[in-house]
Design a protein around this motif. Structure first.
Motif, mmCIF file in Angstrom:
data_model
loop_
_atom_site.group_PDB
_atom_site.id
_atom_site.type_symbol
_atom_site.label_atom_id
_atom_site.label_comp_id
_atom_site.label_asym_id
_atom_site.label_seq_id
_atom_site.Cartn_x
_atom_site.Cartn_y
_atom_site.Cartn_z
ATOM 1 N N HIS A 112 5.614 -7.680 0.856
ATOM 2 C CA HIS A 112 4.330 -6.967 0.800
ATOM 3 C C HIS A 112 3.582 -7.079 2.143
ATOM 4 O O HIS A 112 2.389 -7.341 2.194
ATOM 5 C CB HIS A 112 3.480 -7.546 -0.348
ATOM 6 C CG HIS A 112 2.402 -6.632 -0.850
ATOM 7 N ND1 HIS A 112 1.138 -6.614 -0.302
ATOM 8 C CD2 HIS A 112 2.379 -5.709 -1.840
ATOM 9 C CE1 HIS A 112 0.386 -5.735 -0.960
ATOM 10 N NE2 HIS A 112 1.121 -5.161 -1.895
ATOM 11 N N HIS B 100 0.230 -5.706 -11.678
ATOM 12 C CA HIS B 100 -1.057 -5.024 -11.838
ATOM 13 C C HIS B 100 -0.841 -3.520 -11.710
ATOM 14 O O HIS B 100 0.294 -3.069 -11.511
ATOM 15 C CB HIS B 100 -2.089 -5.556 -10.851
ATOM 16 C CG HIS B 100 -1.794 -5.286 -9.402
ATOM 17 N ND1 HIS B 100 -0.611 -5.659 -8.792
ATOM 18 C CD2 HIS B 100 -2.524 -4.665 -8.435
ATOM 19 C CE1 HIS B 100 -0.648 -5.299 -7.523
ATOM 20 N NE2 HIS B 100 -1.786 -4.687 -7.277
ATOM 21 N N ASP C 235 0.937 1.299 -5.667
ATOM 22 C CA ASP C 235 2.122 0.821 -4.932
ATOM 23 C C ASP C 235 2.988 -0.125 -5.762
ATOM 24 O O ASP C 235 4.044 -0.572 -5.307
ATOM 25 C CB ASP C 235 1.732 0.177 -3.585
ATOM 26 C CG ASP C 235 0.773 -0.982 -3.706
ATOM 27 O OD1 ASP C 235 -0.103 -0.951 -4.585
ATOM 28 O OD2 ASP C 235 0.879 -1.935 -2.908
ATOM 29 N N HIS C 236 2.547 -0.390 -7.017
ATOM 30 C CA HIS C 236 3.333 -1.269 -7.889
ATOM 31 C C HIS C 236 3.822 -0.562 -9.157
ATOM 32 O O HIS C 236 4.613 -1.127 -9.907
ATOM 33 C CB HIS C 236 2.512 -2.510 -8.256
ATOM 34 C CG HIS C 236 2.167 -3.335 -7.052
ATOM 35 N ND1 HIS C 236 2.820 -4.501 -6.730
ATOM 36 C CD2 HIS C 236 1.265 -3.120 -6.052
ATOM 37 C CE1 HIS C 236 2.326 -4.977 -5.594
ATOM 38 N NE2 HIS C 236 1.395 -4.154 -5.158
ATOM 39 N N ASP D 282 -0.100 -9.634 -4.573
ATOM 40 C CA ASP D 282 -1.450 -9.089 -4.657
ATOM 41 C C ASP D 282 -2.455 -10.089 -5.225
ATOM 42 O O ASP D 282 -2.986 -9.942 -6.323
ATOM 43 C CB ASP D 282 -1.443 -7.761 -5.427
ATOM 44 C CG ASP D 282 -0.796 -6.675 -4.587
ATOM 45 O OD1 ASP D 282 0.287 -6.939 -4.027
ATOM 46 O OD2 ASP D 282 -1.386 -5.580 -4.450
ATOM 47 N N GLY E 72 0.789 -1.237 0.000
ATOM 48 C CA GLY E 72 0.000 0.000 0.000
ATOM 49 C C GLY E 72 0.813 1.274 0.000
ATOM 50 O O GLY E 72 0.918 1.954 -1.012
HETATM 51 ZN ZN LIG Z 1 0.081 -3.999 -3.439
#
Ligand SMILES: [Zn+2]
Ligand SMILES: [Zn+2]
Length: 300
Positions: free
Chosen positions: A266, A62, A66-67, A209, A13
């Motif tokens: 993560h 994705h 945060d990615h 995720d 996040g």
């Molecule tokens: Zn994430």
């Protein structure tokens, strides 16, 4: 050393004081492969003493911030360094979103950003292939389109050095082996096939995720290194709601996935420390599961 895997961000996040958002760097035979690119990734690359210019491929799981929020800065830096082209893989709409991110500041782009959008495959699919490696991808189970990736070095046929030494083969034996497919040594026929063996290639898998899905097992099976999210310890309700994994699930599939090294990442920022994770892993006696942290490095 053939290469290394370096964790550049291990928080979910938002970044924390100690952890950046997600990114993993795979260095393999001179090439750099980046998996996800959370905000601040390029600074992490410099801090880890990795060569930013070696990055030729970026794989996005994705499109959550945060990615991907580190992409514009990273791409601009590559451009400043005179890099001509970068290949990016991602889920549908990746191309327009990257263009948007790059348009967000004043900058004359020269680098070609070659985006390949992949519809999350239902079963494990080879999405890219090079001379020495290929990339597999499969759909994950998140709140938006999300894929997991494996980097797989192709198997190679190599001579069995020990056996050759033991048999005391000479140059003329090898000429015979090449010409006729066999040679005679001390009254024994030795075939070329006997002297060769398949060397299995290195396999790296990145899963993040996602809530539990059998696709994780199918993708990760027999990996040398698996980097996998463990956002929660055992809060199954939360994991199901926000579509993430628990350590409990990873321990459940541990035997089946049969990975040499498992690195967790993560983590939810609600954990002040990861002592409870450590305890659970120790309880099972699994010594090849590591709690990831920023700059955690595994060489191979
Ligand atoms: Zn994430
Ligand atoms: Zn997400």
């Amino acid at each position: 050393m053939k290469g290394k895997v370096v964790l550049l961000g291990t928080s979910s996040g938002i970044p924390t004081k100690d952890r950046n958002t997600t990114s993993v760097y795979l260095q393999f035979s001179g090439d750099g492969f980046l998996f996800d690119c959370g905000e601040g990734t390029q600074r992490q690359i410099f801090k880890a003493d990795l060569n930013i210019n070696r990055i030729n491929y970026i794989f996005l799981t994705h499109l959550h911030g945060d990615h991907v929020l580190g992409l514009p800065g990273l791409i601009q830096t590559l451009d400043f360094h005179g890099k001509k082209r970068i290949k990016v893989f991602g889920t549908p709409t990746t191309k327009e979103r990257i263009e948007c991110l790059l348009r967000g500041s004043i900058y004359a782009q020269e680098i070609e950003v070659d985006v390949e959008e992949i519809k999350p495959p239902e079963s494990v699919e080879r999405i890219y292939e090079d001379e020495n490696f290929y990339i597999n991808a499969v759909s994950m189970n998140h709140v938006v389109d999300c894929v997991g990736y494996s980097f797989v070095e192709k198997d190679r046929t190599v001579y069995r050095k020990e056996l050759i030494k033991k048999l005391n083969l000479t140059a003329s034996d090898f000429i015979s082996l090449e010409k006729r497919g066999y040679t005679k040594k001390n009254g024994r026929v030795i075939k070329r096939e006997e002297l060769k063996e398949i060397k299995r290639g290195f396999k790296f898998t990145f899963v993040t995720d996602t809530y539990r899905t059998d696709n994780i097992i199918k993708l990760a099976k027999n990996s040398d290194i698996l980097v996998i999210e463990s956002t929660y310890l055992n809060e199954e309700e939360k994991a199901r709601e926000y579509k993430h994994l628990t350590l409990e699930y990873i321990l459940e599939i541990y035997q089946e996935i049969n990975c040499k090294k498992i690195i967790l990442t993560h983590f939810s920022r609600k954990y002040a420390n990861l002592k409870s994770f450590e305890r659970e892993i120790k309880k099972r006696g699994y010594y090849n599961i590591y709690l990831g942290y920023d700059f955690f490095t595994v060489e191979f």
